[in-house]
Design a protein around this motif. Sequence first.
Motif, PDB file in Angstrom:
ATOM      1  N   ILE A   8     -25.805  23.474  -4.372  1.00 43.29           N
ATOM      2  CA  ILE A   8     -24.744  24.440  -4.689  1.00 43.29           C
ATOM      3  C   ILE A   8     -23.932  23.966  -5.883  1.00 43.29           C
ATOM      4  N   ARG A   9     -23.595  22.679  -5.905  1.00 42.36           N
ATOM      5  CA  ARG A   9     -22.822  22.118  -7.020  1.00 42.36           C
ATOM      6  C   ARG A   9     -23.569  22.289  -8.338  1.00 42.36           C
ATOM      7  N   LYS A  10     -24.852  21.972  -8.337  1.00 43.81           N
ATOM      8  CA  LYS A  10     -25.649  22.091  -9.562  1.00 43.81           C
ATOM      9  C   LYS A  10     -25.803  23.545  -9.986  1.00 43.81           C
ATOM     10  N   ARG A  11     -25.922  24.448  -9.021  1.00 46.89           N
ATOM     11  CA  ARG A  11     -26.018  25.876  -9.323  1.00 46.89           C
ATOM     12  C   ARG A  11     -24.768  26.357 -10.070  1.00 46.89           C
ATOM     13  N   HIS A  12     -23.633  25.730  -9.780  1.00 44.96           N
ATOM     14  CA  HIS A  12     -22.372  26.086 -10.430  1.00 44.96           C
ATOM     15  C   HIS A  12     -22.084  25.222 -11.660  1.00 44.96           C
ATOM     16  N   SER A  13     -23.050  24.399 -12.046  1.00 41.59           N
ATOM     17  CA  SER A  13     -22.938  23.527 -13.222  1.00 41.59           C
ATOM     18  C   SER A  13     -21.683  22.656 -13.192  1.00 41.59           C
ATOM     19  N   ILE A  14     -21.445  22.036 -12.035  1.00 37.56           N
ATOM     20  CA  ILE A  14     -20.297  21.150 -11.862  1.00 37.56           C
ATOM     21  C   ILE A  14     -20.821  19.742 -11.591  1.00 37.56           C
ATOM     22  N   THR A  15     -20.257  18.758 -12.265  1.00 32.12           N
ATOM     23  CA  THR A  15     -20.654  17.372 -12.009  1.00 32.12           C
ATOM     24  C   THR A  15     -19.990  16.875 -10.730  1.00 32.12           C
ATOM     25  N   GLN A  16     -20.499  15.762 -10.223  1.00 32.37           N
ATOM     26  CA  GLN A  16     -19.877  15.158  -9.052  1.00 32.37           C
ATOM     27  C   GLN A  16     -18.423  14.809  -9.346  1.00 32.37           C
ATOM     28  N   GLU A  17     -18.169  14.283 -10.527  1.00 36.29           N
ATOM     29  CA  GLU A  17     -16.811  13.904 -10.925  1.00 36.29           C
ATOM     30  C   GLU A  17     -15.881  15.118 -10.961  1.00 36.29           C
ATOM     31  N   GLU A  18     -16.341  16.209 -11.543  1.00 34.60           N
ATOM     32  CA  GLU A  18     -15.529  17.428 -11.605  1.00 34.60           C
ATOM     33  C   GLU A  18     -15.219  17.965 -10.210  1.00 34.60           C
ATOM     34  N   LEU A  19     -16.235  17.966  -9.343  1.00 33.89           N
ATOM     35  CA  LEU A  19     -16.037  18.450  -7.988  1.00 33.89           C
ATOM     36  C   LEU A  19     -15.051  17.553  -7.241  1.00 33.89           C
ATOM     37  N   ALA A  20     -15.196  16.262  -7.415  1.00 29.67           N
ATOM     38  CA  ALA A  20     -14.292  15.309  -6.765  1.00 29.67           C
ATOM     39  C   ALA A  20     -12.843  15.564  -7.168  1.00 29.67           C
ATOM     40  N   LYS A  21     -12.610  15.793  -8.454  1.00 32.00           N
ATOM     41  CA  LYS A  21     -11.248  16.054  -8.931  1.00 32.00           C
ATOM     42  C   LYS A  21     -10.695  17.341  -8.342  1.00 32.00           C
ATOM     43  N   LYS A  22     -11.517  18.379  -8.275  1.00 37.57           N
ATOM     44  CA  LYS A  22     -11.066  19.657  -7.715  1.00 37.57           C
ATOM     45  C   LYS A  22     -10.705  19.530  -6.232  1.00 37.57           C
ATOM     46  N   LEU A  23     -11.391  18.632  -5.532  1.00 34.82           N
ATOM     47  CA  LEU A  23     -11.187  18.466  -4.093  1.00 34.82           C
ATOM     48  C   LEU A  23     -10.243  17.310  -3.758  1.00 34.82           C
ATOM     49  N   ASP A  24      -9.806  16.580  -4.781  1.00 33.75           N
ATOM     50  CA  ASP A  24      -8.919  15.428  -4.606  1.00 33.75           C
ATOM     51  C   ASP A  24      -9.558  14.349  -3.728  1.00 33.75           C
ATOM     52  N   VAL A  25     -10.832  14.058  -4.031  1.00 38.17           N
ATOM     53  CA  VAL A  25     -11.567  12.971  -3.384  1.00 38.17           C
ATOM     54  C   VAL A  25     -12.228  12.151  -4.485  1.00 38.17           C
ATOM     55  N   THR A  26     -12.880  11.056  -4.122  1.00 35.66           N
ATOM     56  CA  THR A  26     -13.568  10.247  -5.133  1.00 35.66           C
ATOM     57  C   THR A  26     -14.969  10.791  -5.408  1.00 35.66           C
ATOM     58  N   ARG A  27     -15.519  10.399  -6.540  1.00 37.77           N
ATOM     59  CA  ARG A  27     -16.888  10.782  -6.864  1.00 37.77           C
ATOM     60  C   ARG A  27     -17.840  10.171  -5.853  1.00 37.77           C
ATOM     61  N   GLN A  28     -17.498   8.981  -5.361  1.00 43.78           N
ATOM     62  CA  GLN A  28     -18.328   8.320  -4.357  1.00 43.78           C
ATOM     63  C   GLN A  28     -18.390   9.144  -3.067  1.00 43.78           C
ATOM     64  N   THR A  29     -17.290   9.806  -2.721  1.00 40.73           N
ATOM     65  CA  THR A  29     -17.275  10.671  -1.539  1.00 40.73           C
ATOM     66  C   THR A  29     -18.263  11.814  -1.716  1.00 40.73           C
ATOM     67  N   ILE A  30     -18.275  12.410  -2.898  1.00 36.58           N
ATOM     68  CA  ILE A  30     -19.200  13.511  -3.167  1.00 36.58           C
ATOM     69  C   ILE A  30     -20.642  13.004  -3.089  1.00 36.58           C
ATOM     70  N   GLY A  31     -20.898  11.852  -3.682  1.00 35.51           N
ATOM     71  CA  GLY A  31     -22.240  11.271  -3.617  1.00 35.51           C
ATOM     72  C   GLY A  31     -22.679  10.993  -2.194  1.00 35.51           C
ATOM     73  N   SER A  32     -21.777  10.448  -1.397  1.00 38.49           N
ATOM     74  CA  SER A  32     -22.090  10.158   0.006  1.00 38.49           C
ATOM     75  C   SER A  32     -22.333  11.433   0.804  1.00 38.49           C
ATOM     76  N   LEU A  33     -21.560  12.474   0.525  1.00 32.61           N
ATOM     77  CA  LEU A  33     -21.786  13.764   1.183  1.00 32.61           C
ATOM     78  C   LEU A  33     -23.169  14.298   0.842  1.00 32.61           C
ATOM     79  N   GLU A  34     -23.489  14.289  -0.449  1.00 30.32           N
ATOM     80  CA  GLU A  34     -24.767  14.838  -0.904  1.00 30.32           C
ATOM     81  C   GLU A  34     -25.961  14.064  -0.350  1.00 30.32           C
ATOM     82  N   ASN A  35     -25.787  12.768  -0.155  1.00 30.24           N
ATOM     83  CA  ASN A  35     -26.882  11.933   0.358  1.00 30.24           C
ATOM     84  C   ASN A  35     -26.927  11.883   1.874  1.00 30.24           C
TER      85      ASN A  35
END
Length: 71
Positions: A8-35
């Motif tokens: 879904i993130r890639k479909r919206h052309s958003i990087t992990q870092e951008e998504l993390a900032k929008k959600l007020d979490v770390t990029r590592q959190t996004i990576g861990s969620l995705e994995n």
Amino acid sequence: MKNKLEEIRKRHSITQEELAKKLDVTRQTIGSLENGRYNPSILLAFKIAKLFKINIEEIFIYEEDSENEKL
């Protein structure tokens, strides 16, 4: 629990870092969620769904195991 966050993130052309900032979490959190190494809080799951304007069930797929089926 499985999820389609990366897809879904890639479909919206958003990087992990951008998504993390929008959600007020770390990029590592996004990576861990995705994995699949981290299950989100219900609040974070709702924030993600709201951001992408879709239902939580379209992102996160709950799979019962035999232990949960006994409950």
